[in-house]
Design an enzyme around this catalytic site. Sequence first.
Site, PDB file in Angstrom:
ATOM      1  N   LYS A  30       0.819  -1.219   0.000  1.00  0.00           N
ATOM      2  CA  LYS A  30       0.000   0.000   0.000  1.00  0.00           C
ATOM      3  C   LYS A  30       0.853   1.270   0.000  1.00  0.00           C
ATOM      4  CE  LYS A  30      -0.766   0.636   4.980  1.00  0.00           C
ATOM      5  NZ  LYS A  30      -0.110   1.949   5.079  1.00  0.00           N
ATOM      6  N   THR A  31       1.997   1.246   0.683  1.00  0.00           N
ATOM      7  CA  THR A  31       2.853   2.434   0.706  1.00  0.00           C
ATOM      8  C   THR A  31       3.399   2.731  -0.680  1.00  0.00           C
ATOM      9  OG1 THR A  31       3.465   1.962   3.001  1.00  0.00           O
ATOM     10  CG2 THR A  31       4.840   3.520   1.799  1.00  0.00           C
ATOM     11  N   ASP A 212      -3.719   7.921   4.401  1.00  0.00           N
ATOM     12  CA  ASP A 212      -3.198   6.593   4.717  1.00  0.00           C
ATOM     13  C   ASP A 212      -3.844   6.078   6.008  1.00  0.00           C
ATOM     14  OD1 ASP A 212      -1.698   4.302   4.591  1.00  0.00           O
ATOM     15  OD2 ASP A 212       0.182   5.228   5.249  1.00  0.00           O
ATOM     16  N   GLU A 213      -3.846   4.762   6.205  1.00  0.00           N
ATOM     17  CA  GLU A 213      -4.378   4.115   7.425  1.00  0.00           C
ATOM     18  C   GLU A 213      -5.784   4.630   7.754  1.00  0.00           C
ATOM     19  OE1 GLU A 213      -2.883   1.660   8.505  1.00  0.00           O
ATOM     20  OE2 GLU A 213      -0.722   1.895   8.276  1.00  0.00           O
ATOM     21  N   GLN A 243      -7.204  -4.628  10.045  1.00  0.00           N
ATOM     22  CA  GLN A 243      -6.081  -4.245  10.905  1.00  0.00           C
ATOM     23  C   GLN A 243      -6.399  -3.017  11.763  1.00  0.00           C
ATOM     24  OE1 GLN A 243      -2.009  -4.743   9.095  1.00  0.00           O
ATOM     25  NE2 GLN A 243      -3.173  -4.794   7.190  1.00  0.00           N
ATOM     26  N   ARG A 617       2.551 -10.290  10.825  1.00  0.00           N
ATOM     27  CA  ARG A 617       3.885  -9.679  10.851  1.00  0.00           C
ATOM     28  C   ARG A 617       4.943 -10.675  10.377  1.00  0.00           C
ATOM     29  NH1 ARG A 617       2.294  -5.480   9.878  1.00  0.00           N
ATOM     30  NH2 ARG A 617       0.347  -6.629   9.710  1.00  0.00           N
TER      31      ARG A 617
END
Length: 652
Positions: A30-31, A212-213, A243, A617
């Site tokens: 996504k980044t 973002d987020e 998340q 993770r």
Amino acid sequence: MNLNNLNQKQKEAVLAKGIVRVVAGPGSGKTRVLTHRIGYLVSECGVNPSNILSVTFTRKAAFEMKERLKELIGQKADALNCGTFHSICYRMLRETFSNGHGFKVMDEKKRKIYLKKVLGPEGINLDLDAGRVGSILSLSKNQLLDAEGFSREADNPFMVKVAEAFSLYEQWKERDRLLDYDDLLLRCWKLLKKDRKTRKRYQHRFTHILVDEFQDTNLAQFEIIRLLVPPQNNLFVVGDDWQSIYGWRGAVPENIIEFNHTFPNATTIKLEQNYRSTKTIVQRSNILISFNKMRTEKKVWTENGKGREVKVFKAEEPEQEASLILQELKSLVDGNGTRYREIAILYRTNAQSRSLEDECIRHKVPYQVIGSLGFYDRREIKDMIAYLRLIHDLDDDEALLRIINVPSRYLGKAFVRELETQAAHNKQSLFVSLGGYFSRPYMNKQATRFQELILEFRHYYQNLSAGSLAEQSPSLPELLKKIRARTDYDAFICKDKEVTPDDSRIQNLNELEAALSRFERIEDFLFYVDQLRASQRDIKRDHDQARPVEFPNGNLFNGVNLMTLHKSKGLEFPVVFIAGCAQGLLPHHKALPARWSGGDDGGLEEERRLCYVGMTRARERLYISYPRTYQGKQLTASQFLEEAFPELKTTD
């Protein structure tokens, strides 16, 4: 601009027009999509960087975003409006009120002082906990409730009192031209909502908005973005409701789940390919999150290999659990070539780090606790150990100096100077010198009280050790309980917050009690702690003397990473251990009552998302463990284990 390094869905997101919701699974890039989207707008669409607003949740993320963009568009990235919600709202308010009607933003310390005054004799003089009131005010403002709105909704005597405090707090801030951090959002929302001219000005300036987020936005942040959407409808949000783990501070996952209700013409693009984890890890985490009812539908998948099966094991107690983790960890390092820094051990609460730190030190494994001090370096632990040291050895001047005024006895620096002078003159310990004469009457009184208190503790411990009291109980945990109760230490360490079992400092103290239960005498425990510290120094010295190896991020430290599940968000490691996956720990016991009473499952679903974050993770290996006891309580395997691994028989 070259987009060949993007997959089809990533490219589709970068090129999409209008209002776009990108639902991005873990490890889906996504980044990269965000940075390439901005780069594409600037280099291919001719958008001026100063007309782009990019909103992140941390200053670190904003900085990293600009650094990545410099690789794509060079120094043009400096003109980009990139920052957190609070920093961007601050800039808008500062620009709007630059005509002499300025304001200052209070830091958290000054805010607490204000709240204490409001609740004290200078204000409404009500016996309310300042920390609790501050939290309520913060959540209220994030839900767009000012003092007037809060007062209207106050529906019980306690909330009526809070409303009164809220009103006076706002009056005093207005008088002194002060804002707190939550005001930045609330005031900015009010400004944009009520002032059409200002709203149009910013809509014209920010022709493209990227967030973002987005799953972590609260109501205030969501509404600010909604008001800023330009006429061209260029809004691009990225996030993953699977998340969303910050509901306790006001995050609303529905903001991204129900995004199309607010923006019915929005395009939704799903980034479902996971580049991080093995097929096994992806499949197991998918099974777990499927038990959440409130979520977007997507199927995370990967082309990575199957990898190893997730290993699940149980232990009798946290110490044995930590030992099993370290044995497995050491075998990976010694026999598999894994570096310590490639390993993370995750847990639900900070207090759980104690047994893991102990085992790391015992096995001579370098480690770092991310986002927190090591267990024995935490203030409350050092204070209690100092009490134990002084009870054991009345001549321990260092221990006495640490706790003579903890909690406050009004025996400050002036008293300590007199005490040290007397001790040096009479060639005796500080403790014996407490019985001397001091310049002020209150000093004599308080010094004598402290001396008597330590002797009382010492006598109590000796009686416990001799078996004259409660033979069935280990003596050291009882002694620590006595110290905490007689000094009212829990209230002292919690300061302005209400004392609850869920406070991290109280959990740490309870964990110290659990650790003490393994020892019969104070000197045994103190020797153990001293050996731990000595071993820790040796490990650090050996690490520092070793030939440094610079890792990709420039970090020279090669140690195991210990952190809470919340702190692990946004990180990834080849090897991940999730410790303490037991009912009551993960999910946390606070999330369970609503489920048992047939109420809202929101808390439980957030705990499941937290476990999902921990599992995702891991890149190559994932281990999950749980103890059958914790701090004296019997535990069973987490329901999350039973959900993700239905073939396991985890019933105890």
